[in-house]
Each structure stands twice: as C-alpha cells, then as structure tokens.
Design a protein around this motif. Structure first.
Motif, PDB file in Angstrom:
ATOM      1  N   LEU A  24       2.638   1.922 -39.986  1.00  0.00           N
ATOM      2  CA  LEU A  24       2.687   3.172 -40.742  1.00  0.00           C
ATOM      3  C   LEU A  24       1.560   3.234 -41.767  1.00  0.00           C
ATOM      4  O   LEU A  24       0.979   4.290 -42.004  1.00  0.00           O
ATOM      5  CB  LEU A  24       4.046   3.313 -41.430  1.00  0.00           C
ATOM      6  CG  LEU A  24       4.282   4.614 -42.179  1.00  0.00           C
ATOM      7  CD1 LEU A  24       4.127   5.819 -41.258  1.00  0.00           C
ATOM      8  CD2 LEU A  24       5.662   4.616 -42.810  1.00  0.00           C
ATOM      9  N   GLU A  25       1.208   2.112 -42.347  1.00  0.00           N
ATOM     10  CA  GLU A  25       0.135   2.067 -43.344  1.00  0.00           C
ATOM     11  C   GLU A  25      -1.215   2.468 -42.755  1.00  0.00           C
ATOM     12  O   GLU A  25      -2.124   2.865 -43.477  1.00  0.00           O
ATOM     13  CB  GLU A  25       0.009   0.655 -43.948  1.00  0.00           C
ATOM     14  CG  GLU A  25       1.219   0.212 -44.725  1.00  0.00           C
ATOM     15  CD  GLU A  25       2.314  -0.403 -43.853  1.00  0.00           C
ATOM     16  OE1 GLU A  25       2.076  -0.658 -42.653  1.00  0.00           O
ATOM     17  OE2 GLU A  25       3.420  -0.604 -44.373  1.00  0.00           O
ATOM     18  N   ASP A  26      -1.349   2.368 -41.442  1.00  0.00           N
ATOM     19  CA  ASP A  26      -2.610   2.665 -40.765  1.00  0.00           C
ATOM     20  C   ASP A  26      -2.619   4.039 -40.108  1.00  0.00           C
ATOM     21  O   ASP A  26      -3.495   4.339 -39.309  1.00  0.00           O
ATOM     22  CB  ASP A  26      -2.886   1.608 -39.685  1.00  0.00           C
ATOM     23  CG  ASP A  26      -3.065   0.222 -40.253  1.00  0.00           C
ATOM     24  OD1 ASP A  26      -3.524   0.106 -41.413  1.00  0.00           O
ATOM     25  OD2 ASP A  26      -2.754  -0.753 -39.544  1.00  0.00           O
ATOM     26  N   VAL A  31      -4.589   8.034 -36.173  1.00  0.00           N
ATOM     27  CA  VAL A  31      -4.832   9.416 -35.760  1.00  0.00           C
ATOM     28  C   VAL A  31      -6.311   9.634 -35.455  1.00  0.00           C
ATOM     29  O   VAL A  31      -6.668  10.369 -34.533  1.00  0.00           O
ATOM     30  CB  VAL A  31      -4.328  10.405 -36.837  1.00  0.00           C
ATOM     31  CG1 VAL A  31      -4.777  11.816 -36.548  1.00  0.00           C
ATOM     32  CG2 VAL A  31      -2.815  10.334 -36.945  1.00  0.00           C
ATOM     33  N   LYS A  32      -7.185   8.971 -36.191  1.00  0.00           N
ATOM     34  CA  LYS A  32      -8.626   9.082 -35.949  1.00  0.00           C
ATOM     35  C   LYS A  32      -9.069   8.260 -34.735  1.00  0.00           C
ATOM     36  O   LYS A  32     -10.216   8.347 -34.323  1.00  0.00           O
ATOM     37  CB  LYS A  32      -9.400   8.613 -37.180  1.00  0.00           C
ATOM     38  CG  LYS A  32      -9.258   9.541 -38.362  1.00  0.00           C
ATOM     39  CD  LYS A  32     -10.043   9.012 -39.541  1.00  0.00           C
ATOM     40  CE  LYS A  32      -9.916   9.928 -40.757  1.00  0.00           C
ATOM     41  NZ  LYS A  32     -10.673   9.386 -41.906  1.00  0.00           N
ATOM     42  N   GLY A  33      -8.166   7.441 -34.185  1.00  0.00           N
ATOM     43  CA  GLY A  33      -8.489   6.631 -33.012  1.00  0.00           C
ATOM     44  C   GLY A  33      -9.159   5.318 -33.330  1.00  0.00           C
ATOM     45  O   GLY A  33      -9.736   4.686 -32.451  1.00  0.00           O
ATOM     46  N   ARG A  34      -9.086   4.886 -34.567  1.00  0.00           N
ATOM     47  CA  ARG A  34      -9.770   3.664 -35.000  1.00  0.00           C
ATOM     48  C   ARG A  34      -8.853   2.446 -35.091  1.00  0.00           C
ATOM     49  O   ARG A  34      -9.341   1.335 -35.258  1.00  0.00           O
ATOM     50  CB  ARG A  34     -10.410   3.890 -36.370  1.00  0.00           C
ATOM     51  CG  ARG A  34     -11.463   4.959 -36.361  1.00  0.00           C
ATOM     52  CD  ARG A  34     -12.044   5.133 -37.731  1.00  0.00           C
ATOM     53  NE  ARG A  34     -12.938   6.259 -37.778  1.00  0.00           N
ATOM     54  CZ  ARG A  34     -13.276   6.886 -38.880  1.00  0.00           C
ATOM     55  NH1 ARG A  34     -12.788   6.488 -40.041  1.00  0.00           N
ATOM     56  NH2 ARG A  34     -14.097   7.911 -38.843  1.00  0.00           N
ATOM     57  N   GLN A  35      -7.558   2.657 -35.055  1.00  0.00           N
ATOM     58  CA  GLN A  35      -6.584   1.575 -35.189  1.00  0.00           C
ATOM     59  C   GLN A  35      -5.479   1.778 -34.161  1.00  0.00           C
ATOM     60  O   GLN A  35      -5.407   2.796 -33.497  1.00  0.00           O
ATOM     61  CB  GLN A  35      -5.956   1.568 -36.588  1.00  0.00           C
ATOM     62  CG  GLN A  35      -6.841   1.079 -37.694  1.00  0.00           C
ATOM     63  CD  GLN A  35      -6.962  -0.433 -37.703  1.00  0.00           C
ATOM     64  OE1 GLN A  35      -6.179  -1.156 -37.096  1.00  0.00           O
ATOM     65  NE2 GLN A  35      -7.981  -0.920 -38.370  1.00  0.00           N
TER      66      GLN A  35
END
Length: 41
Positions: A24-26, A31-35
């Motif tokens: 959840l912290e990420d 959403v940006k596709g980075r994690q």
C-alpha cells in the motif's frame, strides 16, 4: 496459491486488462508502473 496472486490472475483472465499487486505504501509508484508485481494477458 496466495489469494492476492489468484485474484490478480483471475482479473486479467476475466477482463484482459493488466493487474498489479504490491505494498500500500507504494501505491503511487505501482499506478505509474514502477513498482509491484504485474500480471498481463
């Protein structure tokens, strides 16, 4: 199989859209596709 993974796979199979799971912290980076762990058809 872990319930989150099963749900992500079922979502992709049902909709054809990608799904992602992660902490959840990420959420912004997911959403940006980075994690996160992504599932795609």
């Amino acid at each position: 199989m872990d319930p989150k993974i099963s749900a992500a796979i079922e979502f992709v199979q049902a909709t054809g859209n990608p799904s992602a799971i992660g902490r959840l912290e990420d959420v912004v980076e997911i959403v940006k596709g980075r994690q996160g762990t992504w599932f795609e058809a």
